[in-house]
Design a protein around this motif. Structure first.
Motif, PDB file in Angstrom:
ATOM      1  N   SER A 163      11.922   8.604  11.241  1.00 34.00           N
ATOM      2  CA  SER A 163      10.583   9.126  10.968  1.00 34.00           C
ATOM      3  C   SER A 163       9.704   7.975  10.475  1.00 34.00           C
ATOM      4  N   PRO A 164       8.381   8.098  10.569  1.00 40.00           N
ATOM      5  CA  PRO A 164       7.491   7.010  10.114  1.00 40.00           C
ATOM      6  C   PRO A 164       7.744   6.616   8.661  1.00 40.00           C
ATOM      7  N   MET A 165       7.900   7.610   7.769  1.00 41.89           N
ATOM      8  CA  MET A 165       8.073   7.287   6.357  1.00 41.89           C
ATOM      9  C   MET A 165       9.440   6.685   6.065  1.00 41.89           C
ATOM     10  N   ASP A 166      10.462   7.153   6.755  1.00 43.87           N
ATOM     11  CA  ASP A 166      11.788   6.537   6.586  1.00 43.87           C
ATOM     12  C   ASP A 166      11.774   5.096   7.062  1.00 43.87           C
ATOM     13  N   GLU A 187       0.828  -1.204   0.000  1.00 47.09           N
ATOM     14  CA  GLU A 187       0.000   0.000   0.000  1.00 47.09           C
ATOM     15  C   GLU A 187       0.867   1.261   0.000  1.00 47.09           C
ATOM     16  N   ARG A 188       0.291   2.345  -0.497  1.00 44.33           N
ATOM     17  CA  ARG A 188       0.993   3.626  -0.488  1.00 44.33           C
ATOM     18  C   ARG A 188       0.552   4.403   0.758  1.00 44.33           C
ATOM     19  N   LEU A 189       1.017   3.930   1.887  1.00 43.79           N
ATOM     20  CA  LEU A 189       0.647   4.549   3.155  1.00 43.79           C
ATOM     21  C   LEU A 189       1.319   5.909   3.305  1.00 43.79           C
ATOM     22  N   THR A 190       0.612   6.819   3.945  1.00 45.56           N
ATOM     23  CA  THR A 190       1.180   8.134   4.239  1.00 45.56           C
ATOM     24  C   THR A 190       1.265   8.299   5.751  1.00 45.56           C
ATOM     25  N   VAL A 191       2.034   9.278   6.196  1.00 45.03           N
ATOM     26  CA  VAL A 191       2.135   9.533   7.630  1.00 45.03           C
ATOM     27  C   VAL A 191       0.776   9.972   8.174  1.00 45.03           C
ATOM     28  N   GLU A 192      -0.023  10.632   7.323  1.00 44.57           N
ATOM     29  CA  GLU A 192      -1.378  11.024   7.742  1.00 44.57           C
ATOM     30  C   GLU A 192      -2.235   9.792   7.994  1.00 44.57           C
ATOM     31  N   ASP A 193      -2.089   8.756   7.138  1.00 41.67           N
ATOM     32  CA  ASP A 193      -2.846   7.507   7.327  1.00 41.67           C
ATOM     33  C   ASP A 193      -2.497   6.870   8.666  1.00 41.67           C
TER      34      ASP A 193
END
Length: 300
Positions: free
Chosen positions: A237-240, A208-214
């Motif tokens: 960081s969450p995305m890293d 999935e293309r999860l985002t930090v907002e998700d």
């Protein structure tokens, strides 16, 4: 060239030396207060070049709680290292000692000197020994809160009421270190569980293309607060961290299968295989094709 050594005077430090006349006045004739009392209290943030030598030991117990960085004690030629989220209680002794901050990663410490009429018996009852060394502890938020209240109280002066209150708080402060499981913050445990569950969710949804907002929304937190908590716990960081997990998975697929790189990229949520390859090379210092070729050479 002599190494620089500093006893105190660090930027942002907090330090109070209670006048002997003040604490002696409070414990005099008081069979409760003379059992345990505070003599010094301090906070040294990132205490570069901190060094203290006590050739005749110390008549007080020394409690040091290291929240960041590293330091050490040398007691009678025996070295005891202290790291982040560790504390050490050195009992009153006449043995020569020195202690200080690591030269490359200086410690940030909360510390208290305390004593008592029969401090040796106190140490024996609580199994506090000279060479115990540092002990690990979860972030002791409760202990820091108590320390702060003690310090703020002493800033108001050395009245009998202030010193008595500080000495009573010392029992509570010690309890958070001697029996940490009884004082662990539910909030801290909840945060640890939240991070653990978030990482598990990431691993289950690598396509999935999860985002930090998700991820923040899933935990009912603002993006900024969630990101701050996640980085505090994982160091990333969450995305890293998510990219790290995806590339970790890519390595497994490249190593164990003949799946095309484009398909691997798609399975990890990257529609653009060139973007995926750039991310892979940036992290691994080698392209996906080179990684696979090297794997084949090793197998061959």
């Amino acid at each position: 060239m002599n190494e620089k050594k500093i006893q105190d005077g660090f930027e942002g430090e907090k330090y109070i030396s209670i006048p002997a006349s003040a604490w002696k006045s409070v414990i005099k004739g008081n069979r409760v207060m003379n059992q345990l009392y505070v003599t010094y209290i301090g906070y040294f943030p990132k205490a570069a070049y901190h060094y203290r030598e006590r050739p005749e030991g110390c008549t007080d117990n020394i409690l040091i709680y290291c929240t960041r960085g590293k330091g050490w004690f040398i007691i009678n030629d025996k070295r005891l290292d202290v790291g982040p989220n560790e504390f050490i209680i050195v009992p009153a002794t006449k043995v020569a000692m020195s202690y200080g901050a690591d030269i490359n990663d200086p410690w940030t410490i909360y510390w208290v000197h305390f004593s008592g009429k029969d401090i040796d018996t106190f140490n024996k009852e609580f199994n506090i020994n000279l060479y115990d060394g540092a002990q690990q502890i979860l972030l002791n938020e409760k202990g820091i809160q108590i320390w702060e209240s003690m310090y703020q109280n002493l800033e108001l002066g050395y009245s009998k009421e202030n010193l008595t209150n500080t000495n009573l708080c010392m029992y509570h402060l010690l309890a958070t270190f001697l029996y940490p499981e009884k004082h662990s913050s539910v909030k801290v445990q909840d945060e640890k569980n939240m991070i653990k569950e978030t990482v598990a969710y990431m691993k289950s949804n690598l396509s999935e293309r999860l985002t930090v907002e998700d991820l923040a929304s899933k935990n009912n937190l603002s993006t900024s607060h969630f990101s701050k908590m996640f980085k505090k716990s994982t160091g990333m960081s969450p995305m890293d961290y998510l990219i790290h997990l995806k590339l970790q998975r890519a390595c497994v697929l490249l190593y164990n299968s003949e799946t095309k790189i484009k398909e691997i990229a798609t399975s990890l949520g990257y529609d653009d295989p060139f973007h995926f390859s750039r991310l892979f090379k940036k992290s691994m210092r080698i392209s996906p094709n080179q990684y696979r070729t090297n794997r084949r050479k090793k197998l061959g």
